[in-house]
Design an enzyme around this catalytic site. Sequence first.
Site, PDB file in Angstrom:
ATOM      1  N   ASN A   1       0.868  -1.176   0.000  1.00 49.61           N
ATOM      2  CA  ASN A   1       0.000   0.000   0.000  1.00 49.61           C
ATOM      3  C   ASN A   1       0.905   1.225   0.000  1.00 49.61           C
ATOM      4  OD1 ASN A   1      -1.809   2.038   0.469  1.00 49.61           O
ATOM      5  ND2 ASN A   1      -2.281   1.454   2.579  1.00 49.61           N
ATOM      6  N   TRP A   2       1.051   1.812  -1.177  1.00 50.17           N
ATOM      7  CA  TRP A   2       1.989   2.943  -1.294  1.00 50.17           C
ATOM      8  C   TRP A   2       1.403   4.253  -0.787  1.00 50.17           C
ATOM      9  CZ3 TRP A   2       4.135   1.775  -6.911  1.00 50.17           C
ATOM     10  CH2 TRP A   2       5.015   0.690  -6.829  1.00 50.17           C
ATOM     11  N   LYS A   3       0.144   4.266  -0.446  1.00 54.16           N
ATOM     12  CA  LYS A   3      -0.498   5.496   0.055  1.00 54.16           C
ATOM     13  C   LYS A   3      -0.213   6.645  -0.935  1.00 54.16           C
ATOM     14  CE  LYS A   3      -0.165   3.515   4.616  1.00 54.16           C
ATOM     15  NZ  LYS A   3      -0.054   3.690   6.052  1.00 54.16           N
TER      16      LYS A   3
ATOM     17  N   HIS B 113      -9.557   1.538   4.775  1.00 55.80           N
ATOM     18  CA  HIS B 113      -8.286   1.725   5.476  1.00 55.80           C
ATOM     19  C   HIS B 113      -8.504   2.707   6.632  1.00 55.80           C
ATOM     20  CE1 HIS B 113      -4.186   2.920   6.358  1.00 55.80           C
ATOM     21  NE2 HIS B 113      -3.812   1.797   5.783  1.00 55.80           N
TER      22      HIS B 113
ATOM     23  N   GLU C 280      -6.836   5.094   7.675  1.00 55.92           N
ATOM     24  CA  GLU C 280      -6.602   6.507   7.340  1.00 55.92           C
ATOM     25  C   GLU C 280      -7.830   7.106   6.674  1.00 55.92           C
ATOM     26  OE1 GLU C 280      -2.917   5.891   5.254  1.00 55.92           O
ATOM     27  OE2 GLU C 280      -1.976   5.351   7.156  1.00 55.92           O
TER      28      GLU C 280
ATOM     29  N   GLU D 111      -5.521  -4.353  10.747  1.00 53.41           N
ATOM     30  CA  GLU D 111      -4.469  -3.362  10.938  1.00 53.41           C
ATOM     31  C   GLU D 111      -4.737  -2.565  12.214  1.00 53.41           C
ATOM     32  OE1 GLU D 111      -2.432  -2.327   6.972  1.00 53.41           O
ATOM     33  OE2 GLU D 111      -4.209  -1.091   7.120  1.00 53.41           O
TER      34      GLU D 111
ATOM     35  N   GLY E 267       2.564   2.604  10.688  1.00 52.58           N
ATOM     36  CA  GLY E 267       3.547   3.666  10.490  1.00 52.58           C
ATOM     37  C   GLY E 267       4.270   4.083  11.761  1.00 52.58           C
TER      38      GLY E 267
ATOM     39  N   SER F 215       3.346  -1.784  10.398  1.00 49.39           N
ATOM     40  CA  SER F 215       4.795  -1.906  10.599  1.00 49.39           C
ATOM     41  C   SER F 215       5.344  -3.301  10.282  1.00 49.39           C
ATOM     42  CB  SER F 215       5.170  -1.473  12.016  1.00 49.39           C
ATOM     43  OG  SER F 215       4.858  -0.101  12.204  1.00 49.39           O
TER      44      SER F 215
ATOM     45  N   GLY G 121       2.837  -0.870   4.288  1.00 51.92           N
ATOM     46  CA  GLY G 121       2.998   0.524   3.873  1.00 51.92           C
ATOM     47  C   GLY G 121       4.468   0.864   3.687  1.00 51.92           C
ATOM     48  N   GLY G 122       5.070   1.456   4.698  1.00 52.59           N
ATOM     49  CA  GLY G 122       6.433   1.984   4.618  1.00 52.59           C
ATOM     50  C   GLY G 122       7.448   1.017   4.021  1.00 52.59           C
TER      51      GLY G 122
HETATM   52  P1  PGA Z   1       2.818   0.550   7.603  1.00 48.84           P
HETATM   53  O1  PGA Z   1       1.365   0.782   6.959  1.00 48.84           O
HETATM   54  O2  PGA Z   1       3.338  -0.759   7.065  1.00 48.84           O
HETATM   55  O3  PGA Z   1       3.642   1.724   7.152  1.00 48.84           O
HETATM   56  O4  PGA Z   1       2.641   0.500   9.080  1.00 48.84           O
HETATM   57  C1  PGA Z   1       0.469  -0.277   6.794  1.00 48.84           C
HETATM   58  C2  PGA Z   1      -0.841   0.216   6.237  1.00 48.84           C
HETATM   59  O5  PGA Z   1      -1.293   1.312   6.621  1.00 48.84           O
HETATM   60  O6  PGA Z   1      -1.472  -0.462   5.403  1.00 48.84           O
END
Ligand code: PGA
Length: 255
Positions: free
Chosen positions: A9-11, A95, A97, A167, A173, A212, A233-234
């Site tokens: 997930n590159w956001k 998600h 966010e 999640e 993050g 994470s 994500g990251g």
């Molecule tokens: P993260 O994000 O791996 O940077 O914690 C995961 C996500 O929000 O899908």
Amino acid sequence: MRTPILAANWKMHKDVGESVAFAEAFLPLVADAEGVEVVLAPPFTALASLGQAIHGSAVRLAAQNVHPEPKGAFTGEISASMLVDLGCAYAIVGHSERRALFAESDEFVARKAAALLAHGIRPIVCVGETLEQREAGRTFDLIETQLEGSLALVPHARAEEIVIAYEPVWAIGTGRTATPELAQEVHAFIRERLAKRFGDAAARVRIQYGGSVKPDNVYSLMAQPDIDGALVGGASLEPDSFARIVRFDRTGGPE
Ligand code: PGA
């Protein structure tokens, strides 16, 4: 029985050039990865180019969001049929966010999931508690409510096509991963609720962990019986890092 699914997930990261450059570096690294499904979710603007760059590989394309309506006066939104057009196999919905920053409700997430299924795109439905909710002992109630609401429009016959991403918001993050045991506890609970709703199909639904996930913790997470993949994500932004996550079964293990 359940093919592990590792999704990036590159956001709001990577423009067209960066997305294509990622694919060029990443594809050779995972060309021989067998028995896993690999998914990349770039921003909308890079879907078309990234789709071309991964064409012919086993890597699948995903969107990060969708609007439930098929068309109309929804400025700035993208419909499921538009995602079909670009070759999306998956789309992330709900998600945390989007729930937190854009006030998306379970009911809205449910409509998105239904629109995706109607167009043959598999929804990755995200659920997860905040730190406050966990500390208040509300994790399981919250997950149950999110699942019931977000999956309300999934027809029984289509249950196997959905992917759930657990999640915990406090792990996204933050570098603070849930322990494998803690994640497994929630995953087992999710599968039990899915079984209540969908019966035997629940055993075939993939449940990803997200928050994470890194090359050095993916192995111990994936070793849990009800963890069937990761939403990353990251650590998915660099080809080497995400390739190591995809190859957890060969190179994994604590470092
Ligand atoms: P993260 O994000 O791996 O940077 O914690 C995961 C996500 O929000 O899908």
